[in-house]
Design a protein around this motif. Structure first.
Motif, mmCIF file in Angstrom:
data_model
loop_
_atom_site.group_PDB
_atom_site.id
_atom_site.type_symbol
_atom_site.label_atom_id
_atom_site.label_comp_id
_atom_site.label_asym_id
_atom_site.label_seq_id
_atom_site.Cartn_x
_atom_site.Cartn_y
_atom_site.Cartn_z
ATOM 1 N N SER A 1 0.810 -1.216 0.000
ATOM 2 C CA SER A 1 0.000 0.000 0.000
ATOM 3 C C SER A 1 0.843 1.266 0.000
ATOM 4 C CB SER A 1 -0.940 0.004 1.204
ATOM 5 O OG SER A 1 -0.196 -0.047 2.417
ATOM 6 N N SER A 2 1.956 1.261 0.735
ATOM 7 C CA SER A 2 2.789 2.467 0.783
ATOM 8 C C SER A 2 3.362 2.798 -0.589
ATOM 9 C CB SER A 2 3.917 2.286 1.801
ATOM 10 O OG SER A 2 4.741 1.187 1.451
ATOM 11 N N ILE A 3 3.864 1.789 -1.289
ATOM 12 C CA ILE A 3 4.414 2.013 -2.635
ATOM 13 C C ILE A 3 3.316 2.478 -3.588
ATOM 14 C CG2 ILE A 3 5.477 0.880 -4.630
ATOM 15 C CD1 ILE A 3 6.951 -0.910 -2.720
ATOM 16 N N ILE A 4 2.132 1.872 -3.479
ATOM 17 C CA ILE A 4 1.029 2.235 -4.360
ATOM 18 C C ILE A 4 0.626 3.694 -4.153
ATOM 19 C CG2 ILE A 4 -1.402 1.778 -4.875
ATOM 20 C CD1 ILE A 4 -0.860 -1.171 -4.153
ATOM 21 N N ILE A 5 0.478 4.098 -2.899
ATOM 22 C CA ILE A 5 0.048 5.463 -2.605
ATOM 23 C C ILE A 5 1.094 6.476 -3.052
ATOM 24 C CG2 ILE A 5 -0.497 7.065 -0.734
ATOM 25 C CD1 ILE A 5 -1.717 4.682 0.777
ATOM 26 N N ILE A 6 2.352 6.201 -2.744
ATOM 27 C CA ILE A 6 3.421 7.138 -3.103
ATOM 28 C C ILE A 6 3.546 7.273 -4.613
ATOM 29 C CG2 ILE A 6 5.911 7.529 -3.004
ATOM 30 C CD1 ILE A 6 5.831 6.054 -0.255
ATOM 31 N N GLN A 7 3.553 6.153 -5.335
ATOM 32 C CA GLN A 7 3.674 6.200 -6.783
ATOM 33 C C GLN A 7 2.472 6.897 -7.424
ATOM 34 O OE1 GLN A 7 6.228 5.605 -8.599
ATOM 35 N NE2 GLN A 7 5.171 5.999 -10.544
ATOM 36 N N THR A 8 1.299 6.732 -6.828
ATOM 37 C CA THR A 8 0.102 7.400 -7.339
ATOM 38 C C THR A 8 0.249 8.904 -7.239
ATOM 39 O OG1 THR A 8 -1.309 5.531 -6.726
ATOM 40 C CG2 THR A 8 -2.385 7.657 -7.040
ATOM 41 N N MET A 9 0.829 9.374 -6.146
ATOM 42 C CA MET A 9 1.008 10.819 -5.967
ATOM 43 C C MET A 9 1.982 11.413 -6.981
ATOM 44 S SD MET A 9 -0.957 12.047 -3.662
ATOM 45 C CE MET A 9 -2.182 10.915 -4.290
ATOM 46 N N TYR A 10 2.873 10.579 -7.519
ATOM 47 C CA TYR A 10 3.785 11.066 -8.561
ATOM 48 C C TYR A 10 3.195 10.868 -9.956
ATOM 49 C CZ TYR A 10 7.429 11.509 -5.017
ATOM 50 O OH TYR A 10 8.150 11.888 -3.921
ATOM 51 N N THR A 11 2.266 9.928 -10.097
ATOM 52 C CA THR A 11 1.617 9.704 -11.387
ATOM 53 C C THR A 11 0.699 10.862 -11.750
ATOM 54 O OG1 THR A 11 1.701 7.303 -11.128
ATOM 55 C CG2 THR A 11 0.079 8.159 -12.673
ATOM 56 N N ILE A 12 -0.017 11.395 -10.764
ATOM 57 C CA ILE A 12 -1.006 12.445 -11.031
ATOM 58 C C ILE A 12 -0.371 13.698 -11.625
ATOM 59 C CG2 ILE A 12 -2.660 13.997 -9.925
ATOM 60 C CD1 ILE A 12 -3.406 11.718 -8.055
ATOM 61 N N PRO A 13 0.677 14.304 -11.016
ATOM 62 C CA PRO A 13 1.269 15.493 -11.654
ATOM 63 C C PRO A 13 1.898 15.202 -13.003
ATOM 64 C CG PRO A 13 2.612 14.773 -9.787
ATOM 65 C CD PRO A 13 1.327 14.003 -9.731
ATOM 66 N N THR A 14 2.449 14.002 -13.177
ATOM 67 C CA THR A 14 3.013 13.643 -14.480
ATOM 68 C C THR A 14 1.932 13.635 -15.556
ATOM 69 O OG1 THR A 14 4.695 12.283 -13.402
ATOM 70 C CG2 THR A 14 4.302 11.879 -15.741
ATOM 71 N N ALA A 15 0.763 13.076 -15.220
ATOM 72 C CA ALA A 15 -0.343 13.045 -16.182
ATOM 73 C C ALA A 15 -0.878 14.441 -16.461
ATOM 74 C CB ALA A 15 -1.461 12.144 -15.643
ATOM 75 N N ILE A 16 -0.955 15.292 -15.439
ATOM 76 C CA ILE A 16 -1.423 16.667 -15.638
ATOM 77 C C ILE A 16 -0.493 17.411 -16.579
ATOM 78 C CG2 ILE A 16 -1.760 18.884 -14.473
ATOM 79 C CD1 ILE A 16 -2.742 17.341 -12.045
ATOM 80 N N PHE A 17 0.807 17.271 -16.358
ATOM 81 C CA PHE A 17 1.772 17.953 -17.221
ATOM 82 C C PHE A 17 1.741 17.376 -18.635
ATOM 83 C CE2 PHE A 17 5.994 18.591 -19.051
ATOM 84 C CZ PHE A 17 6.123 19.967 -18.897
#
Length: 341
Positions: free
Chosen positions: A257-273
């Protein structure tokens, strides 16, 4: 000789139970892993502020949709074109309807005969459309693209990584080669190929994200699964006859869960950009539809004379990117006790 002093029983009084001290006992409240992570996250002021900024922006972007006239987002109103911001009750140049022309501040609202009860809080664009409404709706579109990328990360990426790490051997080897092939193709090329089949817009961006965005998550989940599947509690579950699906749900996913949550938080700004970049260069969402990338593309055309048309969407994009990255850093520190200072 020293005089002996005798003490009677009345000289001693037992200490009340409420005041008894046990210096040898060290106790702390029992906390779950998530509660402990939340306490560490709250100590990171930057991450907490970023979390609230994200919550406010999401609420404004999705909550204001019923109050925005969708026709005004695409229909032009030439008589209101290129008006500066005007906020009632504020008499500051740049926010009171005045624009600097030839070194002097001119009331553009009076010159264009705008009704006295008509305000544009962030001004208008070159077609007379409200920048505030278009920025709010554009932020919503960018967030939708980001959430779609997160959805594929949480479904394809997590499932693919767990299967690859759990199976191992030839299956793992083949699955990793597939990821390498997908990762070797740039996202921009995938979008261009999508344009040959689909029209420019959100659909082509979502398809490109669905094809390639989940590979990073899959690699990280696979690496962690390889180490988790040899742990004692997993071996015990296998010995007791638990199916791989139940082991994945009950043991692997909670520990991932920790890896999933952390990676998700980096996926969102990457997708926005990614969406903003594609829309800015004209192969993503295009006018009259709106997104942050479209607004930046429109604003840069008049940047020399009307810089506010580009500054406002750029500020919103920067705040979103910074907030998600700071929150991701905070979550990484909160879920990994080794990084605690």
């Amino acid at each position: 000789m020293e005089e002996k002093i005798k003490l009677s029983a009345d000289s001693f009084q037992p200490l009340p139970k409420a005041e008894s001290l046990d210096n040898e006992k060290i106790a702390a409240p029992s906390l779950t892993f998530l509660q402990d992570a939340w306490l560490r996250l709250k100590k990171n002021k930057g991450a907490v502020i970023s979390l609230w900024i994200i919550v406010v922006m999401v609420v404004i972007a999705f909550g204001s949709t019923p109050f925005i006239d969708h026709d005004s987002l695409v229909k032009s109103a030439p008589k209101y074109a290129n008006l500066p911001a005007k906020i009632p009750g504020i008499d500051i140049n740049g926010f009171n309807g005045k624009l600097k022309v030839s070194g002097q501040w001119v009331d553009e609202y009076k010159q264009n005969h705008v009704p006295s009860d008509k305000y544009f809080y962030l001004g208008t664009d070159y077609l007379g459309r409200s920048l505030a409404e278009r920025i709010i709706y554009g932020t919503k579109i960018s967030l939708i693209v980001a959430f779609v990328a997160t959805f594929f990360d949480l479904t394809i990426g997590v499932a693919y990584g767990i299967i690859s790490g759990w199976k191992g051997g030839r299956v793992d080897n083949v699955m990793q080669r597939i990821i390498e092939i997908i990762s070797s193709v740039p996202n921009l090329v995938i979008v261009v190929l999508m344009l040959l089949v689909l029209k420019p817009g959100m659909t082509s961006i979502i398809c490109a994200i669905a094809i390639s965005s989940w590979t990073t998550m899959a690699r990280m989940i696979r690496a962690e699964t390889l180490s988790l599947k040899s742990q004692e509690y997993v071996l015990a579950a296998r010995t007791l006859g638990e199916s791989p699906v139940k082991i994945a749900i009950k043991h692997l996913v909670p520990n991932l869960s920790s890896i999933i949550i952390i990676q998700t938080m980096y996926t969102i700004p990457t997708a926005i950009f990614f969406e903003a970049f594609l829309s800015f260069i004209g192969i993503g969402i295009s006018s009259p539809q709106t997104s942050l990338g479209v607004l930046l593309n429109d604003g840069q055309k008049n940047f020399q004379f009307l810089p506010y048309q580009m500054w406002y969407p750029a500020i919103v994009l920067c705040v979103l990117m910074i907030a998600f990255n700071l929150l991701g850093d905070g979550l990484r520190d909160a879920f990994d006790p080794k990084t605690r200072r």
